[in-house]
Design a protein around this motif. Structure first.
Motif, PDB file in Angstrom:
ATOM      1  N   ASN A  55       0.822  -1.214   0.000  1.00  0.00           N
ATOM      2  CA  ASN A  55       0.000   0.000   0.000  1.00  0.00           C
ATOM      3  C   ASN A  55       0.858   1.267   0.000  1.00  0.00           C
ATOM      4  OD1 ASN A  55       0.675   0.798   2.745  1.00  0.00           O
ATOM      5  ND2 ASN A  55      -0.689  -0.816   3.465  1.00  0.00           N
ATOM      6  N   LEU A 106      -0.189   4.030  -5.245  1.00  0.00           N
ATOM      7  CA  LEU A 106      -1.447   4.739  -5.433  1.00  0.00           C
ATOM      8  C   LEU A 106      -2.212   4.229  -6.649  1.00  0.00           C
ATOM      9  CD1 LEU A 106      -0.544   8.475  -4.662  1.00  0.00           C
ATOM     10  CD2 LEU A 106      -1.934   6.919  -3.274  1.00  0.00           C
ATOM     11  N   ILE A 107      -1.488   3.947  -7.722  1.00  0.00           N
ATOM     12  CA  ILE A 107      -2.131   3.445  -8.941  1.00  0.00           C
ATOM     13  C   ILE A 107      -2.788   2.098  -8.675  1.00  0.00           C
ATOM     14  CG2 ILE A 107      -1.711   2.595 -11.291  1.00  0.00           C
ATOM     15  CD1 ILE A 107       0.527   4.737 -11.476  1.00  0.00           C
ATOM     16  N   LYS A 109      -3.661   0.859  -5.754  1.00  0.00           N
ATOM     17  CA  LYS A 109      -4.746   1.044  -4.789  1.00  0.00           C
ATOM     18  C   LYS A 109      -6.000   1.591  -5.469  1.00  0.00           C
ATOM     19  CE  LYS A 109      -5.925   3.227  -0.382  1.00  0.00           C
ATOM     20  NZ  LYS A 109      -5.471   4.118   0.717  1.00  0.00           N
ATOM     21  N   TYR A 110      -5.829   2.484  -6.427  1.00  0.00           N
ATOM     22  CA  TYR A 110      -6.978   3.052  -7.141  1.00  0.00           C
ATOM     23  C   TYR A 110      -7.780   1.956  -7.827  1.00  0.00           C
ATOM     24  CZ  TYR A 110      -9.602   5.420 -10.800  1.00  0.00           C
ATOM     25  OH  TYR A 110     -10.601   5.842 -11.639  1.00  0.00           O
ATOM     26  N   PHE A 111      -7.091   1.064  -8.510  1.00  0.00           N
ATOM     27  CA  PHE A 111      -7.791  -0.017  -9.208  1.00  0.00           C
ATOM     28  C   PHE A 111      -8.460  -0.971  -8.223  1.00  0.00           C
ATOM     29  CE2 PHE A 111      -5.332   1.554 -12.713  1.00  0.00           C
ATOM     30  CZ  PHE A 111      -6.087   1.250 -13.827  1.00  0.00           C
ATOM     31  N   GLN A 113      -9.578  -0.210  -5.170  1.00  0.00           N
ATOM     32  CA  GLN A 113     -10.733   0.462  -4.561  1.00  0.00           C
ATOM     33  C   GLN A 113     -11.927   0.519  -5.509  1.00  0.00           C
ATOM     34  OE1 GLN A 113      -9.111   4.250  -3.262  1.00  0.00           O
ATOM     35  NE2 GLN A 113      -8.862   3.511  -1.171  1.00  0.00           N
ATOM     36  N   LYS A 114     -11.649   0.622  -6.806  1.00  0.00           N
ATOM     37  CA  LYS A 114     -12.722   0.680  -7.804  1.00  0.00           C
ATOM     38  C   LYS A 114     -13.201  -0.710  -8.213  1.00  0.00           C
ATOM     39  CE  LYS A 114     -12.735   5.197  -8.348  1.00  0.00           C
ATOM     40  NZ  LYS A 114     -13.913   6.037  -8.059  1.00  0.00           N
TER      41      LYS A 114
END
Length: 203
Positions: A55, A106-107, A109-111, A113-114
């Motif tokens: 993370n 971050l990249i 984590k973004y995927f 979370q979505k």
């Protein structure tokens, strides 16, 4: 939860050991092509892989660890004058390294979370972003810090047209290294991350 933290700490210890080897063993982490130009580094690959697996908090700390080793090398065994001048500045050493560790995390984590599938092309993106973040910020920060007296750097880089802006000189001289690093990191990151991610999920 405790088991998950143990796995993450074990992975962190292994990657820190790898980064230390890359930093202090010649021609592993820093591959010198031209004497006057900072070495091509394979360390962004290690940072991109680590950031893709863990993370943003872990990624940021690992980026900071890279920046600190970079600072230590600049004071103890700089390979060239340009590296010495650039990386003895804590801002130039630390900020690009920290953000290079943060962005791939971050990249990913973004995927997650979505609820989007994290496919191999995401890891390709992580590799490219890690390397380009490091190179781009080093060039930008160096241009800012040496704006008032660019000749200090220019006299150690090589033959460039008199009066050429420092940013352009750095973009040409360091940008070529950065492009090679970005291509290499983007290609290799998914090859390594994919099986490691599978192993970590099963651990």
């Amino acid at each position: 939860m405790k088991r998950d933290n143990t796995v993450k700490l074990a992975v962190t210890a292994v990657f820190m050991a790898i980064l230390i080897l890359q930093t202090f063993v010649p021609n592993i982490g820093y591959i010198r092509i031209l004497p006057a130009i900072p070495a091509i580094t394979t360390i962004p690959l290690t940072v991109a892989i680590y950031g893709s697996l863990l993370n943003p908090c872990y990624g940021t700390v690992f980026g900071l660890f890279w920046g600190l080793t970079r600072l230590v090398v600049a004071y103890t065994q700089p390979g060239d004058m340009v590296s010495l001048l650039l990386f003895r500045n804590p801002v130039i050493s630390l900020v690009p390294s920290i953000l290079a560790g943060l962005f791939p995390s971050l990249i990913t984590k973004y995927f997650q979370q979505k609820n989007l599938p994290v496919k191999k092309w995401v890891y390709v993106l992580n590799g490219a972003v890690t390397s380009l973040t490091n190179t781009g910020l080093v060039i930008t920060l160096a241009s800012l810090f040496f704006m008032r007296n660019p000749q200090i750097l220019l006299s150690n880089i090589g033959n460039f047209t008199a009066g050429m802006p420092l940013f352009i000189v750095l973009l040409v001289s360091l940008g070529m290294n950065g492009l090679v690093e970005a291509i290499f990191t983007a290609i290799v990151t998914p090859i390594v991350v994919t099986p490691l991610h599978y192993i970590m999920k099963r651990a």
